[in-house]
Design an enzyme around this catalytic site. Structure first.
Site, PDB file in Angstrom:
ATOM      1  N   LYS A 147     -36.870 -10.342  -7.696  1.00  0.00           N
ATOM      2  CA  LYS A 147     -35.945 -10.278  -7.205  1.00  0.00           C
ATOM      3  C   LYS A 147     -34.872 -10.268  -8.078  1.00  0.00           C
ATOM      4  CE  LYS A 147     -36.559 -13.639  -3.215  1.00  0.00           C
ATOM      5  NZ  LYS A 147     -36.688 -14.927  -2.590  1.00  0.00           N
ATOM      6  N   PHE A 191     -45.520 -14.222  -4.528  1.00  0.00           N
ATOM      7  CA  PHE A 191     -44.947 -13.736  -2.904  1.00  0.00           C
ATOM      8  C   PHE A 191     -45.951 -14.952  -2.223  1.00  0.00           C
ATOM      9  CE2 PHE A 191     -46.361 -11.060   0.143  1.00  0.00           C
ATOM     10  CZ  PHE A 191     -44.819 -10.596   0.812  1.00  0.00           C
ATOM     11  N   ARG A 280     -20.988 -20.251   3.281  1.00  0.00           N
ATOM     12  CA  ARG A 280     -20.684 -19.414   4.024  1.00  0.00           C
ATOM     13  C   ARG A 280     -21.061 -20.097   6.277  1.00  0.00           C
ATOM     14  NH1 ARG A 280     -23.283 -15.803   7.120  1.00  0.00           N
ATOM     15  NH2 ARG A 280     -24.392 -14.413   5.234  1.00  0.00           N
TER      16      ARG A 280
HETATM   17  P1  ADP Z   1     -31.102 -11.907   0.284  1.00  0.00           P
HETATM   18  O1  ADP Z   1     -30.434 -12.360   0.018  1.00  0.00           O
HETATM   19  O2  ADP Z   1     -31.622 -10.489   0.549  1.00  0.00           O
HETATM   20  O3  ADP Z   1     -31.653 -12.552   2.447  1.00  0.00           O
HETATM   21  P2  ADP Z   1     -33.793 -13.863   0.198  1.00  0.00           P
HETATM   22  O4  ADP Z   1     -34.180 -14.213  -0.749  1.00  0.00           O
HETATM   23  O5  ADP Z   1     -32.756 -14.382   1.307  1.00  0.00           O
HETATM   24  O6  ADP Z   1     -32.727 -12.317  -0.127  1.00  0.00           O
HETATM   25  O7  ADP Z   1     -34.976 -13.418   0.949  1.00  0.00           O
HETATM   26  C1  ADP Z   1     -34.944 -12.621   2.238  1.00  0.00           C
HETATM   27  C2  ADP Z   1     -36.122 -12.191   3.139  1.00  0.00           C
HETATM   28  O8  ADP Z   1     -37.049 -11.825   2.260  1.00  0.00           O
HETATM   29  C3  ADP Z   1     -36.617 -13.991   2.893  1.00  0.00           C
HETATM   30  O9  ADP Z   1     -36.231 -14.057   4.539  1.00  0.00           O
HETATM   31  C4  ADP Z   1     -38.235 -13.223   3.314  1.00  0.00           C
HETATM   32  O10 ADP Z   1     -38.755 -12.454   4.437  1.00  0.00           O
HETATM   33  C5  ADP Z   1     -38.245 -12.383   2.061  1.00  0.00           C
HETATM   34  N1  ADP Z   1     -39.010 -13.054   0.856  1.00  0.00           N
HETATM   35  C6  ADP Z   1     -37.796 -13.165  -1.024  1.00  0.00           C
HETATM   36  N2  ADP Z   1     -38.677 -14.008  -0.971  1.00  0.00           N
HETATM   37  C7  ADP Z   1     -39.772 -14.408  -0.564  1.00  0.00           C
HETATM   38  C8  ADP Z   1     -41.258 -14.859  -1.345  1.00  0.00           C
HETATM   39  N3  ADP Z   1     -40.951 -15.703  -2.718  1.00  0.00           N
HETATM   40  N4  ADP Z   1     -42.078 -14.884  -0.844  1.00  0.00           N
HETATM   41  C9  ADP Z   1     -42.173 -13.936   0.493  1.00  0.00           C
HETATM   42  N5  ADP Z   1     -40.843 -13.452   1.513  1.00  0.00           N
HETATM   43  C10 ADP Z   1     -39.946 -13.949   0.546  1.00  0.00           C
END
Ligand code: ADP
Length: 435
Positions: A147, A191, A280
């Site tokens: 990420k 993940f 927010r």
């Molecule tokens: P953003 O800020 O781009 O929205 P997030 O960290 O909130 O990113 O993650 C967005 C989506 O990605 C989550 O709602 C989930 O569906 C998927 N996701 C993020 N991290 C994981 C993880 N560690 N394992 C599985 N899915 C993930």
């Protein structure tokens, strides 16, 4: 009043070949305002993302404060800072808090310190050391997700299933993150293969006091965009809900959080894993308002002006169940492609515990410039089943002609066995052919 990106720029628009423009009477938020100011052309970079233009509009109208809404500059620390430095109030957290939570790595660190459960991961940025990255990934266990620390909007993430892909994926992710977000810093996380998305609404007074307003489930997503949300999140043991909410409050107290915010979690096998905080109000906040009876926007404004909240945790007693359907101008049968155009007929549902948040009306023109969400339908019931039935009745009453919307998709979703039984996770909707 509202800032209007259209009025007064008809000629400039036409000369740039941008076609038709809006007039004051074309937009509900401008019609309802006492005063409106042109902040630039419809393209967001020229108007809603144009900080000097918004601050000038605040100056000419002698404003006290700005509510950043959601989207656009609502989580932009530079905007919050410039608003404050220009002598106005920003209705939201401080620029420092926004910056700290905007960097996902520092956000995770703050949460870990407060006892909030996080996803097993690298607990910090990856450096150039390939051997160390491999070692970390083995410790965490595949699959892992790479990420971007500065990522957002569902972008800047890459899942890796085995060691052979790892190092190359890290390099590609970092290069992409650099070009998308201006920072190439990336980190690793386990993940989770079939989690739900559950989030907790918090409100802090900025002085070290904070409360929570319970949780929401937002697992029904398409390409990481939420489609239908509900509160409370179904089928979570109350003791667990309360335990995690208590850690969220602790985190808000530690950082003297000001205003409304949301801690987002993945939930799998009766465990919560923090992923990020939104500093927010969120699109889905009405479901929480419906079950708690608390007007979150009013609280945001109250805290910004008084530095105080009248909310007391023990007095917050969520009741019943609420659902929100996002109505988008999209065509589900054409892979959800946007469906801009003029709404020729518009009849909105109403009645007991039915709420429509939006600004569409007969004759309203949907442009391709903005997000395709045109309104939200929210229904409350004594329990989840009553909320579902009320939502189906309201969706039946909703008439929008002239454009294609996601209303039919919601009807199918709400009667789907998997939805009725709350048997879904974040990838279900992407993989299921509903329409
Ligand atoms: P953003 O800020 O781009 O929205 P997030 O960290 O909130 O990113 O993650 C967005 C989506 O990605 C989550 O709602 C989930 O569906 C998927 N996701 C993020 N991290 C994981 C993880 N560690 N394992 C599985 N899915 C993930």
């Amino acid at each position: 009043f509202f800032f209007n990106p259209y009025e007064g720029i008809a000629e400039a628009q036409e000369s740039r070949g941008l076609g038709d423009v809006y007039k004051r009477q074309d937009l509900m938020h401008v019609r309802l305002s006492d005063e409106s100011v042109c902040i630039g052309a419809p393209s967001p970079t020229d108007s809603y993302l144009n900080i000097p233009s918004i601050i000038s509009a605040m100056e000419v109208t002698d404003s006290d404060a700005v509510h950043p809404g959601y989207g656009f500059l609502s989580e932009n620390a530079d905007f919050a800072e410039q608003v404050k430095n220009s002598g106005f109030s920003f209705i939201g957290p401080t620029a420092e808090t926004i910056r700290m939570m905007g960097d996902k790595i520092s956000a995770i660190e703050v949460m870990r310190e407060a006892g909030v459960p996080t996803v097993p991961g690298s607990n910090g940025p990856l450096d150039e050391n390939d051997a160390r990255a491999l070692e970390l990934a083995r410790e965490i266990g595949f699959p892992i997700i790479i990420k971007a620390a500065a990522g957002g909007g569902g972008r800047g993430m890459r899942v890796v299933y085995n060691e052979t892909e790892l190092l190359n994926s890290i390099k590609v992710s970092s290069t992409e993150a650099q070009s998308f977000f201006g920072s190439g810093i990336v980190y690793l996380e386990k993940f989770l293969e079939n989690p739900r998305h559950v989030e907790i609404q918090v409100i802090g007074d900025g002085e070290g006091d904070a409360i929570h307003l319970g949780d929401r489930d937002c697992s029904l997503q398409r390409r990481h965009q939420k489609v239908l949300e509900e509160a409370p999140a179904p089928d979570i043991p109350d003791a667990l809900r309360n335990e995690v909410a208590a850690t969220c409050i602790q985190a808000c107290k530690n950082m003297k959080y000001r205003g409304a915010g949301t801690l987002e979690f993945l939930y799998q096998d009766e465990r919560f894993y923090f992923i990020e905080m939104n500093t927010r109000v969120q699109v889905e906040h009405p479901v929480t308002e419906m079950i708690t009876g608390i007007d979150i926007i009013k609280e945001q404004i109250h805290i910004a002006f008084t530095g105080d909240t009248a909310l007391i945790q023990d007095e917050i007693k969520p009741r019943g169940h609420a659902l929100e359907c996002r109505i988008n101008a999209e065509d589900p049968s054409k892979n959800f492609q946007p469906s801009p155009g003029i709404i020729s007929v518009c009849h909105q549902p109403s009645g007991f515990r039915t709420r429509v948040d939006g600004s569409i009306f007969q004759g309203y023109k949907i442009t391709p410039y903005y997000d395709s969400m045109v309104c939200k339908l929210i229904c409350h019931g004594r329990n989840r089943n009553e909320a579902i039935q009320r939502m189906l009745r309201s969706l039946d009453e909703f008439v929008i002609e002239g454009i294609t919307t996601t209303i039919d998709l919601h009807k199918k979703l709400l009667t789907h066995k998997k939805f009725v039984e709350s048997d879904f996770n974040v990838s279900w909707l992407d993989n299921e052919k509903i329409i």
